[in-house]
Scaffold this motif. Sequence first.
Motif, PDB file in Angstrom:
ATOM      1  N   LEU A   1       0.829  -1.201   0.000  1.00  0.00           N
ATOM      2  CA  LEU A   1       0.000   0.000   0.000  1.00  0.00           C
ATOM      3  C   LEU A   1       0.866   1.255   0.000  1.00  0.00           C
ATOM      4  N   ASP A   2       0.204   2.380  -0.141  1.00  0.00           N
ATOM      5  CA  ASP A   2       0.885   3.668  -0.064  1.00  0.00           C
ATOM      6  C   ASP A   2       1.646   3.773   1.267  1.00  0.00           C
ATOM      7  N   PRO A   3       2.898   4.245   1.251  1.00  0.00           N
ATOM      8  CA  PRO A   3       3.684   4.288   2.499  1.00  0.00           C
ATOM      9  C   PRO A   3       3.060   5.157   3.588  1.00  0.00           C
ATOM     10  N   PHE A   4       2.311   6.209   3.212  1.00  0.00           N
ATOM     11  CA  PHE A   4       1.649   7.042   4.219  1.00  0.00           C
ATOM     12  C   PHE A   4       0.553   6.252   4.944  1.00  0.00           C
TER      13      PHE A   4
ATOM     14  N   GLN B   1      12.082   7.362   0.845  1.00  0.00           N
ATOM     15  CA  GLN B   1      12.230   8.167  -0.366  1.00  0.00           C
ATOM     16  C   GLN B   1      10.891   8.392  -1.048  1.00  0.00           C
ATOM     17  N   ASP B   2      10.052   7.373  -1.064  1.00  0.00           N
ATOM     18  CA  ASP B   2       8.705   7.535  -1.629  1.00  0.00           C
ATOM     19  C   ASP B   2       7.959   8.648  -0.903  1.00  0.00           C
ATOM     20  N   LYS B   3       8.006   8.624   0.428  1.00  0.00           N
ATOM     21  CA  LYS B   3       7.278   9.624   1.212  1.00  0.00           C
ATOM     22  C   LYS B   3       7.862  11.027   1.000  1.00  0.00           C
ATOM     23  N   LEU B   4       9.195  11.122   0.983  1.00  0.00           N
ATOM     24  CA  LEU B   4       9.834  12.418   0.754  1.00  0.00           C
ATOM     25  C   LEU B   4       9.470  12.978  -0.621  1.00  0.00           C
ATOM     26  N   TYR B   5       9.482  12.094  -1.621  1.00  0.00           N
ATOM     27  CA  TYR B   5       9.206  12.550  -2.980  1.00  0.00           C
ATOM     28  C   TYR B   5       7.755  12.996  -3.142  1.00  0.00           C
ATOM     29  N   TYR B   6       6.834  12.181  -2.625  1.00  0.00           N
ATOM     30  CA  TYR B   6       5.421  12.536  -2.748  1.00  0.00           C
ATOM     31  C   TYR B   6       5.113  13.815  -1.969  1.00  0.00           C
ATOM     32  N   SER B   7       5.750  13.988  -0.813  1.00  0.00           N
ATOM     33  CA  SER B   7       5.538  15.205  -0.024  1.00  0.00           C
ATOM     34  C   SER B   7       6.076  16.419  -0.763  1.00  0.00           C
ATOM     35  N   PHE B   8       7.259  16.264  -1.355  1.00  0.00           N
ATOM     36  CA  PHE B   8       7.838  17.364  -2.129  1.00  0.00           C
ATOM     37  C   PHE B   8       6.927  17.750  -3.288  1.00  0.00           C
ATOM     38  N   VAL B   9       6.463  16.743  -4.030  1.00  0.00           N
ATOM     39  CA  VAL B   9       5.615  17.037  -5.200  1.00  0.00           C
ATOM     40  C   VAL B   9       4.300  17.671  -4.764  1.00  0.00           C
ATOM     41  N   ASN B  10       3.707  17.171  -3.687  1.00  0.00           N
ATOM     42  CA  ASN B  10       2.458  17.763  -3.178  1.00  0.00           C
ATOM     43  C   ASN B  10       2.640  19.239  -2.865  1.00  0.00           C
ATOM     44  N   ASN B  11       3.687  19.551  -2.118  1.00  0.00           N
ATOM     45  CA  ASN B  11       3.929  20.933  -1.728  1.00  0.00           C
ATOM     46  C   ASN B  11       4.278  21.806  -2.930  1.00  0.00           C
ATOM     47  N   PHE B  12       5.113  21.252  -3.804  1.00  0.00           N
ATOM     48  CA  PHE B  12       5.564  22.008  -4.967  1.00  0.00           C
ATOM     49  C   PHE B  12       4.415  22.324  -5.935  1.00  0.00           C
ATOM     50  N   MET B  13       3.517  21.339  -6.141  1.00  0.00           N
ATOM     51  CA  MET B  13       2.455  21.504  -7.135  1.00  0.00           C
ATOM     52  C   MET B  13       1.221  22.196  -6.573  1.00  0.00           C
ATOM     53  N   GLY B  14       1.222  22.495  -5.289  1.00  0.00           N
ATOM     54  CA  GLY B  14       0.010  23.012  -4.655  1.00  0.00           C
ATOM     55  C   GLY B  14      -0.591  24.231  -5.309  1.00  0.00           C
ATOM     56  N   ASP B  15       0.235  25.187  -5.749  1.00  0.00           N
ATOM     57  CA  ASP B  15      -0.295  26.437  -6.302  1.00  0.00           C
ATOM     58  C   ASP B  15      -0.167  26.520  -7.814  1.00  0.00           C
ATOM     59  N   LYS B  16       0.155  25.404  -8.461  1.00  0.00           N
ATOM     60  CA  LYS B  16       0.372  25.416  -9.910  1.00  0.00           C
ATOM     61  C   LYS B  16      -0.964  25.263 -10.651  1.00  0.00           C
ATOM     62  N   THR B  17      -1.091  25.959 -11.755  1.00  0.00           N
ATOM     63  CA  THR B  17      -2.316  25.884 -12.569  1.00  0.00           C
ATOM     64  C   THR B  17      -1.956  25.682 -14.034  1.00  0.00           C
ATOM     65  N   ALA B  18      -2.852  25.056 -14.758  1.00  0.00           N
ATOM     66  CA  ALA B  18      -2.687  24.874 -16.202  1.00  0.00           C
ATOM     67  C   ALA B  18      -4.067  24.780 -16.830  1.00  0.00           C
TER      68      ALA B  18
END
Length: 575
Positions: free
Chosen positions: A194-197, A255-272
């Motif tokens: 399952l998802d590491p979180f 590493q999975d948790k660090l990466y997913y957390s980084f992407v979540n935070n990074f993409m939070g305010d992005k729009t397309a």
Amino acid sequence: MKIFFKSISCVNFLLLIASCISGVHCSKPENSEILASVNSDVISLKDFEENYFNTILYGNTHDSPQKRKQHLDFLIDAYILAQNGFTTGKITQKDVEKVSRRTTRRKIKVELFKQEVEIKTPVPDESDLKKLFSYTSQKLHVRHLFAKTQAEIDSLYELLQLGTDFEEIAYSTFKDSTLKPNGGDLGWCSYGDLDPFLEDTLFKMKHGRYSKPVQSRFGWHILKLENRVYNPLLTQSDFDQSREKLSHQFKKQEQDKLYYSFVNNFMGDKTAVIHNPQWSIVMQEIRKQYPPDQQVSPMLMQLPYSPEINSGSPSIQDILDDPIITFPDHEMTVNEFLDWVTDQPVKSFYGSLKIMTEQTIKDYFLVREGIRRNLHTKASLENAVIFEKNIFAGLKYRTMMLSRHLIDPDSLDSVLVIAAYDSLKENQFIKKTTVNYSQIVVSDSTTAMLCQKCLQDNIPFEQLIHDYGIPKVGVLESGRFTREYQEISGPIRQAIILLKDGEHSDWIKLNNRYVILFRHNVISTYHPLQEVESDLRTTLARNRSRSIVADSLTVWRKKSNIVINYTLLDSLYMN
């Protein structure tokens, strides 16, 4: 992150992206050692390792010193071909633009992963490994509730707090044909399934309880632990033997948790903004090329990148220069999108095309962030781009040379074709092979030794069958047989094929019995030349073209300055 799907005149709907990355690419440590040089170009150990590893992984083969040397020779040939292609002008920089862009994007994401994940990954201590060892010895029976937003999951949690049955809530909220009727039952799960979180929460729970809302990369969950079972036979010795594996598993989960957390935070305010009908037209064309019900080999589905999308259809050609996605800093055309989307794994093309598009948008923002950090200027990235360009250009030039030296199969001399048929028919053109053999089956080694002595005394094999052979036991039987090669059981077939006519084998132990074989003769019938001539001529013509290219390569190799670090090559080992 917000994505707007837009029609020509207005916004139709808003889609929230689930924070999901198709795969985390763990790069190897920096290594500037040069494995080989080909004239002015070099092949680094790092680039060789990655390319060779993919060959082993997706070629479904094993590492060996011989395979390393063969693969390095293949790469050197590709470099030589590329250099000659560029020198003669047959290959241009425009021919390799796409592979350059793809490699640059991929390497930028790898470098970003290093900065945000690798250097931040904790090193497990003894307590971490023991806790993980305990988790990996368990199986959990799990149910869950799911929602896209925290507000939705909070409302479900309130219902549970008020006493509403867990399975009743699952039935009313799930639309999935499996999870709806089974009450959100995920079945029995092992650590890592399952998802590491989610696992961080699950393995700390008591059975029969449900959790507070937990966020994963997919959305929000409420977990219920129905039951837990342990492996009671594990010992301290098992733990000691598993240390390396546990350490690797711990780092991967972190590493999975660090990466997913980084992407979540990074993409939070992005729009397309996604434009229709352009997006729909492109997706329809992709779906034609990758139908979900198509039978695809498991090996192909594992490939981390996809082949180019065919943009030759009239519907695509008409909109290649149209915008398909608008970013805050760029308007991506259909043509650009078709280039970017090939960074996605093959399996994504057979799944949800919305998710595939979301992944491409996410990649765009991650690559732009990498460029902002000047990751594209790193020497290792520039070397990787040169490496991939040379491999692509070399293979392309080889294909061009084969086409240029293409030989008409019908122009081949019939004498040559007949000679090739005669030399190949024993291996390639056998229609049926009939084996005439005898075998003696005895029950024990004493009788086998007695028979062996009789054979040394020139007692006929057939007489020993009569005097000592067991008539039949299971599939084993004493006697003389005439059978087609494929009908004979494996061990016996392998022994017979090694014999010459008139020879007997050593004793073989099969099914607690002892067997000795005598080969009388083997008769093969062949496909006549008329049946195979067309395919044979095509193969000979193709081989003649390959021979011409190989001869050119031999000449170019002699003129090239090639230096190989064999010590470095021999030190490489792929686990």
